[in-house]
Design an enzyme around this catalytic site. Structure first.
Site, PDB file in Angstrom:
ATOM      1  N   ASP A   6       0.820  -1.214   0.000  1.00 40.43           N
ATOM      2  CA  ASP A   6       0.000   0.000   0.000  1.00 40.43           C
ATOM      3  C   ASP A   6       0.851   1.260   0.000  1.00 40.43           C
ATOM      4  O   ASP A   6       2.069   1.214   0.168  1.00 40.43           O
ATOM      5  CB  ASP A   6      -0.967  -0.015   1.195  1.00 40.43           C
ATOM      6  N   ASN A  28      -7.701  -2.657  14.301  1.00 39.98           N
ATOM      7  CA  ASN A  28      -9.066  -2.915  13.834  1.00 39.98           C
ATOM      8  C   ASN A  28      -9.126  -4.119  12.896  1.00 39.98           C
ATOM      9  O   ASN A  28     -10.148  -4.381  12.282  1.00 39.98           O
ATOM     10  CB  ASN A  28      -9.649  -1.666  13.152  1.00 39.98           C
ATOM     11  N   HIS A  57      -7.229  -4.528  10.190  1.00 37.85           N
ATOM     12  CA  HIS A  57      -6.919  -4.279   8.775  1.00 37.85           C
ATOM     13  C   HIS A  57      -5.634  -4.996   8.372  1.00 37.85           C
ATOM     14  O   HIS A  57      -4.738  -5.216   9.173  1.00 37.85           O
ATOM     15  CB  HIS A  57      -6.890  -2.778   8.434  1.00 37.85           C
ATOM     16  N   GLU A  86      -9.621  -1.814   5.315  1.00 36.28           N
ATOM     17  CA  GLU A  86     -10.267  -1.454   6.566  1.00 36.28           C
ATOM     18  C   GLU A  86     -11.548  -2.270   6.776  1.00 36.28           C
ATOM     19  O   GLU A  86     -12.111  -2.789   5.804  1.00 36.28           O
ATOM     20  CB  GLU A  86     -10.620   0.039   6.543  1.00 36.28           C
TER      21      GLU A  86
HETATM   22  P1  PGA Z   1       2.204  -1.624  13.070  1.00 38.57           P
HETATM   23  O1  PGA Z   1       1.047  -1.535  11.983  1.00 38.57           O
HETATM   24  O2  PGA Z   1       3.169  -2.658  12.565  1.00 38.57           O
HETATM   25  O3  PGA Z   1       2.804  -0.258  13.068  1.00 38.57           O
HETATM   26  O4  PGA Z   1       1.541  -2.012  14.349  1.00 38.57           O
HETATM   27  C1  PGA Z   1       0.478  -2.704  11.480  1.00 38.57           C
HETATM   28  C2  PGA Z   1      -0.596  -2.344  10.508  1.00 38.57           C
HETATM   29  O5  PGA Z   1      -1.311  -1.357  10.749  1.00 38.57           O
HETATM   30  O6  PGA Z   1      -0.734  -3.038   9.497  1.00 38.57           O
END
Ligand code: PGA
Length: 236
Positions: A67, A136, A138, A143
Site C-alpha cells: 500500500d 481494527n 486491517h 479497513e
Molecule cells: P504496526 O502496523 O506494525 O505499526 O503495528 C500494522 C498495521 O497497521 O498493518
C-alpha cells in the site's frame, strides 16, 4: 495455519527474517510481498544483518508492497516508498527497479489500481506475502467494511487507523485520509502468507482474526481460509 509464539520482539523478528531469507535462498527470483509499519522494522534489520554477512543475495528478487498513502511523493519521509528504501532496499543488493510500491501520486488513481494488479499477475503472483495487522483487523489498508474488496483499490482511512498512524507525523492533520492498497484477493492469492503481530495490544485482534468468524468487519479473518498461513506473534 501455523501459529508461533515468539518470546520477544527480536525473537519474532529473527523468526520472520529466517522465513523470508529461506524463501529467497530457495528461490532467488522470488516475488516478495512486503509491508510497512513498525512491526516489520526488526525483520528488515535482521535481513540486512544477514545480507551483510553474505548469507542472502537479492539481486534477482522482486518486491511488491501492499500500500501507499494517496498524495505523498516517494521523497516524502512519511511515504511508504521512502520507508521501504530507508528500512530495507538501500541496504541490500536488490535493484531498485525490481521494487514496486503503488504510486500515491498517479494522475489516474483508478488506472494505477488496475495496473498494480496487472503487474502482480504478470510477475506470476506473490510467493511470500508479509503482513502486519492493525488494531481494527486491517491488512494492508483493507479497513473493516461490509464486504471484502478484492482488487487493488482506493480507501478512505478509518479514524482509528489515522490515529494509530499519527505517531509518525508532526500533526494528525498531516495524516493522509486516503490510501491505495492491494485488495483481499491480491493478498489471498499469495502462495504463502506470513503475518506478524507484536505487543500486548495486538492480542485481542489476533484472537478475533484467527479464531473468530470470517467477516469483512475483521479483514484479517479471511486469512483463516489461506492454505499456507504462518503467524508469528509476541504478546509480551
Ligand atoms: P504496526 O502496523 O506494525 O505499526 O503495528 C500494522 C498495521 O497497521 O498493518
Amino acid at each position: 495455519m501455523k501459529v508461533i509464539h515468539a518470546t520477544s520482539y527480536s525473537d519474532l523478528s529473527r523468526k520472520a527474517a529466517n522465513i523470508i531469507s529461506a524463501q529467497v535462498i530457495l528461490k532467488p527470483h522470488s516475488v516478495l510481498g512486503l509491508a510497512t509499519g513498525s512491526t516489520p522494522i526488526g525483520t528488515y534489520k535482521q535481513i540486512i544483518e544477514w545480507y551483510n554477512k553474505g548469507d542472502i543475495d537479492f539481486s534477482s528478487t522482486i518486491t511488491v508492497n501492499l500500500d501507499e498513502y494517496v498524495g505523498l511523493a516517494p521523497t516524502n519521509e512519511q511515504s511508504y516508498r521512502y520507508f521501504m528504501n530507508e528500512n530495507l532496499f538501500r541496504h541490500i543488493n536488490i535493484p531498485l527497479e525490481n521494487t514496486h510500491v503503488p504510486s500515491g501520486l498517479a494522475e489516474d488513481m483508478e488506472a494505477e489500481c488496475v495496473n498494480y494488479d496487472a503487474l502482480i499477475t504478470n510477475l506470476g503472483g506473490i510467493d511470500l506475502q508479509l503482513l502486519g495487522i492493525g488494531h481494527n483487523g486491517h491488512i494492508g489498508f483493507n479497513e473493516p467494511n461490509n464486504a471484502f474488496e478484492k482488487t487493488t483499490h482506493i480507501v478512505s482511512l478509518g479514524e482509528s487507523t489515522i490515529q494509530a498512524n499519527a505517531r509518525f507525523f508532526d500533526d494528525i492533520k498531516e495524516v493522509p485520509n486516503k490510501a491505495i492498497t492491494m485488495g483481499i484477493k491480491s493478498i489471498m492469492q499469495a502462495k504463502k502468507i506470513l503475518l506478524i503481530a507484536n505487543g500486548p495490544d495486538k492480542k485481542d485482534i489476533i484472537e478475533k482474526a484467527l479464531y473468530g468468524p470470517v467477516t469483512p468487519s475483521v479483514p484479517a479473518s479471511i486469512l483463516q481460509l489461506h492454505p499456507d498461513l504462518t503467524v508469528i506473534c509476541c504478546f509480551e
